[in-house]
Scaffold this motif. Structure first.
Motif, PDB file in Angstrom:
ATOM      1  N   VAL A   1      24.376   2.348 -11.261  1.00  0.00           N
ATOM      2  CA  VAL A   1      24.235   1.273 -12.260  1.00  0.00           C
ATOM      3  C   VAL A   1      23.755  -0.025 -11.860  1.00  0.00           C
ATOM      4  O   VAL A   1      23.097  -1.084 -12.296  1.00  0.00           O
TER       5      VAL A   1
ATOM      6  N   HIS B   1      32.343   1.904 -14.266  1.00  0.00           N
ATOM      7  CA  HIS B   1      30.851   2.068 -13.968  1.00  0.00           C
ATOM      8  C   HIS B   1      30.877   2.546 -12.566  1.00  0.00           C
ATOM      9  O   HIS B   1      29.410   1.632 -11.287  1.00  0.00           O
TER      10      HIS B   1
ATOM     11  N   ASP C   1      25.530   2.747 -19.758  1.00  0.00           N
ATOM     12  CA  ASP C   1      26.050   3.984 -18.503  1.00  0.00           C
ATOM     13  C   ASP C   1      26.446   5.141 -19.497  1.00  0.00           C
ATOM     14  O   ASP C   1      27.088   5.536 -20.094  1.00  0.00           O
TER      15      ASP C   1
END
Length: 447
Positions: free
Chosen positions: A130, A154, A255
């Motif tokens: 990420v 995330h 994601d």
């Protein structure tokens, strides 16, 4: 020691070996563990071994593993094909300051499967993936800001974890969600550089993207965020985010660290989403540390040197794309054909349907969400479209914790918050065991 179903640790008995190990660990490790997600009352459970769909702890208790190392295990523990691939590589060495051909093989497989994966760059975790994706978006657009969904997890990068655990005391007005730093000491600049939107709020997302305009590098989106309750993503929301990012010249970063396990080509193909960059991890490493940033050639070119100059986004890492991880990942992905995902879908639907039946029989006001091999139970019947719908009161959180203790005593190990995932090692009998343990735990909740 004879193996048995259920956990002495879950009943609070302090004489267990897990409890003793935890007491020792706290002398050397802050909080006793290096992953906060392992903390459970009265103590973490210490594993002895795993085989197939089951794990056995140091006290001899067996659990059907519906945590699967937080969704990263998808073909089961000690999978023979992975063990063979890793064993063969171990005999040749574990990590080198030289490239390996197995990295190319895994990269080729992943890029062949997903249309938006024109190029891929590996790293060592979902957090790194990420972070790398956002850095690439900033470098490609020349802009600083990002937008993310309230409550979405995330990883542990400052910007990506903003508003992860916001609550009614600080999350702000529904029409203008506040940016709430997660870790103490987060720089104040994060508040200025991260905008927050609600999941499934098409109008709010479009307005936020337009407001950021030429300051916006990317919108970061998980299509089925676990912390938001595994809600169903609405097509109007996806369309608004995709159209608005293109209009202002920003990128859409998906994601898929968890959701990549939802289909042969990830969730993006199932849902018809066209991202610019995707962060992947977990299942692509076959049980070893892994991450990857994949996407269109334009933004991915930020990782490449040009004309002898360093890349716009230099990336390395001592263990990045190490041949052990790459071999394990390749052995895993080669097993995940379309039939494998059809089986995972079948099991997932059986679990969700069975849980709904158990909830009805228990007479409790609970519900189940999820898709594919993922499921989550909620101690309320609010329609879940976003984080605020899914957010638990203190009483509701206590109900879920009691459920988790009860199902653990019945020989099932879940992730926190009533979240679970399945593996291909599970049999129909294992699914029956899960549902029986859940029914008993729900009955306890009703009493």
């Amino acid at each position: 020691m004879a193996e048995r179903i259920g956990s002495s640790a879950s009943s609070g008995r302090t004489e267990s070996q897990s409890a003793a190990l935890y007491a020792t660990a706290q002398q050397w490790i802050p909080d006793g563990v290096s992953r906060a997600t392992l903390l459970r009352r009265p103590n973490p459970i210490y594993v002895d071994h795993g085989k197939g769909a089951w794990v056995t702890d140091v006290d001899g208790n067996r659990y059907l593993d519906c945590n699967n190392n937080f969704t990263s295990i998808i073909v089961g523990h000690a999978n023979p094909a992975i063990a063979e691939a890793v064993g063969a590589q171990l005999a040749r060495g574990t990590a080198f300051a030289l490239a390996s051909n197995v990295e190319i093989e895994l990269a080729s497989l992943l890029c062949d499967r997903v249309e938006s994966f024109e190029l891929i760059r590996f790293c060592n975790s979902g957090t790194e993936a990420v972070m790398g994706a956002l850095k690439a978006a900033r470098a490609f657009t020349g802009r600083p800001n990002v937008i993310k969904v309230e409550g979405a997890y995330h990883g542990t990068y400052d910007h990506a974890e903003a508003s992860l655990a916001s609550d009614p005391t600080n999350w702000g007005d529904a029409a203008a969600p506040a940016t709430v730093p997660y870790a103490s000491g987060t720089p104040d600049s994060v508040i200025e550089e991260v905008g927050i939107i609600h999941f499934n709020d098409a109008d709010g997302a479009r307005a936020a993207i337009e407001r950021q305009g030429d300051r916006l590098a990317a919108v970061l989106l998980d299509v089925m965020p676990s912390q938001v309750g595994l809600p169903t993503i609405e097509p109007e929301f996806v369309a608004a985010v995709r159209e608005a990012t293109r209009e202002v010249g920003a990128l859409l970063v998906l994601d898929e660290v968890i959701s990549f396990r939802l289909g042969y080509s990830g969730a993006q193909t199932l849902l018809g989403i066209e991202p610019d960059i995707t962060a992947v991890a977990k299942i692509i490493g076959g049980g070893f540390p892994v991450g990857g940033v994949a996407g269109r050639e334009g933004p991915m070119s930020t990782f490449a040197r040009t004309g002898g100059s360093r890349a716009k986004v230099p990336s390395g890492g001592t263990f990045t794309a190490n041949p052990i991880t790459m071999a394990a990942g390749l052995a895993t992905m080669n097993q995940l054909d379309r039939a494998a995902f059809a089986r995972l879908d079948e099991m997932g639907e059986a679990v969700r349907s069975g849980l709904r039946s158990a909830i009805e029989r228990a007479g409790v006001d609970w519900q189940v969400t999820g898709r594919g091999s993922l499921f989550k139970v909620h101690p309320h019947t609010r329609h879940i479209r976003n984080y605020r719908n899914a957010h638990l009161s203190s009483d509701e959180a206590a109900e879920v914790e009691r459920f988790e203790h009860a199902i653990q005593a019945g020989g099932v190990y879940l992730s926190g918050g009533g979240f679970g995932s399945l593996s291909l090692a599970m049999t129909d009998d294992d699914i029956a065991h899960l549902l029986a343990a859940a029914a008993a735990a729900l009955a306890d909740s009703a009493s």
